[in-house]
Design a protein around this motif. Sequence first.
Motif, mmCIF file in Angstrom:
data_model
loop_
_atom_site.group_PDB
_atom_site.id
_atom_site.type_symbol
_atom_site.label_atom_id
_atom_site.label_comp_id
_atom_site.label_asym_id
_atom_site.label_seq_id
_atom_site.Cartn_x
_atom_site.Cartn_y
_atom_site.Cartn_z
ATOM 1 N N GLU A 225 0.928 -1.086 -0.004
ATOM 2 C CA GLU A 225 0.161 0.159 -0.056
ATOM 3 C C GLU A 225 0.780 1.136 0.054
ATOM 4 O OE1 GLU A 225 -2.170 2.852 -0.635
ATOM 5 O OE2 GLU A 225 -3.291 0.906 -0.484
ATOM 6 N N TYR A 226 1.133 1.895 -1.004
ATOM 7 C CA TYR A 226 2.137 3.122 -1.354
ATOM 8 C C TYR A 226 1.183 4.276 -1.567
ATOM 9 C CZ TYR A 226 5.621 -0.690 -1.802
ATOM 10 O OH TYR A 226 6.500 -1.680 -1.452
ATOM 11 N N SER A 227 0.030 4.358 -1.214
ATOM 12 C CA SER A 227 -0.867 5.403 -1.906
ATOM 13 C C SER A 227 -0.196 6.834 -1.126
ATOM 14 C CB SER A 227 -2.293 5.279 -1.541
ATOM 15 O OG SER A 227 -2.511 5.141 -0.057
ATOM 16 N N ALA A 228 0.130 6.533 0.216
ATOM 17 C CA ALA A 228 0.481 7.699 0.939
ATOM 18 C C ALA A 228 1.966 8.354 0.638
ATOM 19 C CB ALA A 228 0.962 7.426 2.353
ATOM 20 N N VAL A 230 3.039 7.834 -2.604
ATOM 21 C CA VAL A 230 2.736 8.354 -3.917
ATOM 22 C C VAL A 230 2.208 9.775 -4.064
ATOM 23 C CG1 VAL A 230 1.280 7.897 -6.036
ATOM 24 C CG2 VAL A 230 2.360 6.088 -5.139
ATOM 25 N N ASN A 231 1.395 9.884 -3.226
ATOM 26 C CA ASN A 231 0.710 11.273 -2.858
ATOM 27 C C ASN A 231 1.766 12.283 -2.614
ATOM 28 O OD1 ASN A 231 -1.899 10.569 -3.687
ATOM 29 N ND2 ASN A 231 -2.516 10.235 -1.244
ATOM 30 N N GLN A 256 0.935 1.761 -8.452
ATOM 31 C CA GLN A 256 0.080 2.790 -8.031
ATOM 32 C C GLN A 256 0.632 3.930 -8.616
ATOM 33 O OE1 GLN A 256 0.104 1.947 -3.707
ATOM 34 N NE2 GLN A 256 -1.037 -0.091 -3.917
ATOM 35 N N LEU A 257 1.820 4.048 -8.704
ATOM 36 C CA LEU A 257 2.621 5.382 -9.168
ATOM 37 C C LEU A 257 2.136 5.621 -10.560
ATOM 38 C CD1 LEU A 257 4.889 7.213 -8.127
ATOM 39 C CD2 LEU A 257 6.559 6.098 -9.618
ATOM 40 N N GLU A 259 -0.653 4.916 -12.090
ATOM 41 C CA GLU A 259 -2.023 5.107 -12.018
ATOM 42 C C GLU A 259 -2.143 6.501 -11.443
ATOM 43 O OE1 GLU A 259 -3.976 1.785 -9.861
ATOM 44 O OE2 GLU A 259 -4.092 0.526 -11.513
ATOM 45 N N ALA A 260 -1.377 6.817 -10.588
ATOM 46 C CA ALA A 260 -1.588 8.180 -10.235
ATOM 47 C C ALA A 260 -1.342 9.505 -11.220
ATOM 48 C CB ALA A 260 -0.718 8.370 -8.989
#
Length: 409
Positions: A225-228, A230-231, A256-257, A259-260
């Motif tokens: 879970e890398y969303s934080a 990546v943000n 995730q990177l 898709e962001a």
Amino acid sequence: MSEEKQDKPLESMERRLFLQRTSLLSGLLALGGGSYLLKPKDGWAAAPIKVGIATDLTGPIGYAGVPNANIAKLVIEEINASGGLIGRPIQLIIEDTATNEQLAVTRVRKLVQRDKVDVVFGGITSSMRNAIKDTIVNRGKTLYIYPQLYEGLECTKYLYCTGPTPAQQCDTFIPWLIKNGGKKFYLPSADYVWPHVLNKYARKVIEKHGGEVIGEEYFPVDHNEYSAVVNKILSSGVNVVFNTTIPPGTPVFFKQLYEAGFQKKGGRLACVYYDENTLNITPANEIEGLASCLDYFKAVNDPFGNALYDKFAKQFGTKNPLAAGSAVTGMWRGLNLWAEAVKKANSVKRDDVAKALETAKLEDGPGGPSEIVPGTQHTAMHMYIAVAKAGKYEIVERSPGLVQPGECV
């Protein structure tokens, strides 16, 4: 869902694993407990020289350990076919360290104490090298050759490194990234020795050339879970993500990177172990534009490398190809440098071979010639910067000659 339907995915997975291992171990005798033996053909008058390979055939790093073992098998078969070494055949003993350091110590102890091998090659991660080196070098009194790119600072006597070092990967690559990406770097990393030490070196080079490290974070290797982070990367205007996470976490992070929208916004992804083998674990569109710096890519397109690549593919297929970041070129280089040293020393005794290794050279190889730098236990080699485009690499910069390792000077 019926019990019968529940069993099918498991059966399919087991079958794929069985077929993968069957392909890898073709021609090897299974000894049980993760041990495999390649016996030289009959007809030799002398006793065999024993070579031990300790690598991750299974576990999260199995994608790298499989081609690592395959290239060892290919090289040993070539040496035996050409008459062996100093009139003796080579017997190859492979131990599956299974991406498990505690298990690896036990299996390496078997190599040096029970099998009494004359040399040990292997280890993919630096944490694995650190786990097994004492058992090999100090307790086992055996020569150890480590084939993988790594973080540097390894100067243990009787331990030779044949993969790229930070000086060989970062000193030219990071200035290229600043010129072709930007000055703001983020360093997402796996939490073990290689990323910590490599990042320390990389930070110095980044700052020396006018760049800035915006953030540096460490995660368990199986983090998903890398969303934080990546943000943080997107909100802070980072130009270059210098990645040292490793599988199984890496494909998740890259997805995730992507898709962001990091790459679409002009960001540059960089990873110094990403090669043709790791392309198999990441969809091409998610790493479009990724830059890497290694001692070999298929795109180098040199005659020796092309011939070796084709021979490797013919014997083992293309699922886990000949590549640099999986320590395959380092294993090829290490085995052949060791063979040259054995011939020069006319001996397999540790001190004799170590002395001869100090001046060991190879006139050619995948990516070009190489040589041990006297007094350093490290290897000078050619280096290449490549960029991933549509699932393949394109070479964008080549070193004009051998690049010095910059270690143990």
